[in-house]
Design an enzyme around this catalytic site. Structure first.
Site, PDB file in Angstrom:
ATOM      1  CD  GLU A 174      -0.607  -4.406  -4.319  1.00 47.08           C
ATOM      2  OE1 GLU A 174      -1.660  -3.892  -4.919  1.00 47.08           O
ATOM      3  OE2 GLU A 174      -0.784  -4.536  -3.176  1.00 47.08           O
ATOM      4  CD  GLU A 317      -3.294   0.135   1.229  1.00 43.81           C
ATOM      5  OE1 GLU A 317      -2.811   0.447   2.794  1.00 43.81           O
ATOM      6  OE2 GLU A 317      -5.209   0.761   1.614  1.00 43.81           O
TER       7      GLU A 317
END
Length: 346
Positions: A174, A317
């Protein structure tokens, strides 16, 4: 809603017969029984997920879901929302940590705009924007129920497309400034733990910022009163669009019998939402690393999962998920490629 309902109905229990078969083979390999520890557990789990003792995990994809959070108006992050856009450009220019790690393991990185506040307009970005960031949950619900369901269905659609292309191992990641605030609120709502026990420093706030973040989450939970038994209600009241999309990814991977790797605290919050919607999804989740965020290990405990790695990471991430891909592939290759005692004449 039809996409979500169909997906939930397609999720089945793990194939216990294949798990037993995998364990039996692992016990015949040229090593003391159980001596490869968690790798053996992963190999058996892969068999249960896929229905194949020799399940391949050689086509890897990692999805970074991007969305912004209205609650950043309350000063809960060390960074502004402009960073979300800058990092999306960085991902697509192959300059971020996730790109480096994904290249090492041979994983494709897909970046999806599910709720970025600004228009990004960069080549290679998958645009499935539901709205331009969530609303400030200290003033109202972060999103409507319909928007929450739509975010989940984005994740479902993305994974279904990947599986159709032959992807057999999926990572969840994300990007979104303020998302540890929403994640902590989700985890508190799902587990009943106190806000003080689950809130961490996120992107690097100081002690004063931490106290502010805790107070903001308490305020949001008090105002919105999310139903602890209703994953969609929790997501709508205090969640994030990218968190909903990751939950959808997990549900779709389970429905398609494809292993999906959980990353850090934000991915963990998505897993809790997915679990609320269909508890069987947990069997399909492979935990990667333990984040330094205090809520993360509590999330794993709630899910009944144990992380493989503890590297003091808190980047997000999906970096931990991609690192774990090497270990998942190692488990897959061990059960397939190691010789048995019988094969070497013992």
């Amino acid at each position: 809603m039809k996409i979500l309902e169909r997906t939930l109905n397609e999720i089945k229990e793990l194939d216990q017969a294949k798990i037993r078969e995998a364990k039996q083979r692992l016990d015949t390999l040229t090593k003391p029984q159980g001596s490869l520890g968690k790798l053996e557990k992963i190999a058996a789990k892969l068999a249960g997920i896929t229905g194949d003792v020799f399940a391949p995990v050689d086509c890897k994809a990692h999805v970074v879901m991007a969305g912004d959070h209205g609650v950043v108006e309350e000063g809960v992050s060390a960074f502004s929302q402009e960073v979300t856009v800058a990092m999306i450009h960085n991902f697509l220019n192959q300059g971020a940590a996730i790109n480096v790690l994904a290249q090492q393991v041979g994983a494709e990185v897909i970046v999806v705009d599910v709720g970025v506040a600004q228009e990004v307009g960069v080549e290679g970005l998958v645009v499935k924007k539901i709205k331009a960031g969530t609303d400030n949950f200290t003033q109202k619900a972060a999103m409507t129920e319909a928007e929450a369901i739509a975010s989940i269905e984005v994740g479902i659609e993305v994974v279904e497309g990947l599986v159709d292309r032959g992807v057999n191992l999926i990572g969840t990641g994300e990007m979104g400034i303020g998302n540890t605030t929403s994640s902590s609120a989700i985890i508190a709502a799902c587990t009943g733990l106190s806000v003080d026990d689950v809130v961490g420093y996120g992107s690097g706030i100081d002690d004063k910022g931490l106290a502010r973040k805790q107070e903001v989450i308490k305020q949001g939970l008090k105002l919105n009163q999310p139903d602890s038994n209703n994953g969609i209600d929790i997501l709508a009241k205090v969640g994030g669009l990218e968190i909903g999309a990751m939950a959808g990814m997990m549900l779709a991977a389970a429905a398609k019998r494809v292993p999906v790797i959980v990353d850090g605290v934000i991915s963990g919050a998505a897993a809790l939402i997915a679990q609320k919607l269909e508890p069987k999804v947990v069997g399909y989740l492979i935990p990667s690393h333990k984040s330094v965020e205090p809520a993360h290990i509590k999330t794993y405990e709630t899910l009944g999962l144990e992380p493989m790695l503890d590297l003091d990471m808190r980047l997000g991430e999906g970096t931990g998920a991609v690192l774990a891909m090497n270990l998942v592939e190692a488990a897959s290759r061990i059960i397939k490629e190691m010789a048995t005692f019988e094969e070497i004449g013992l």
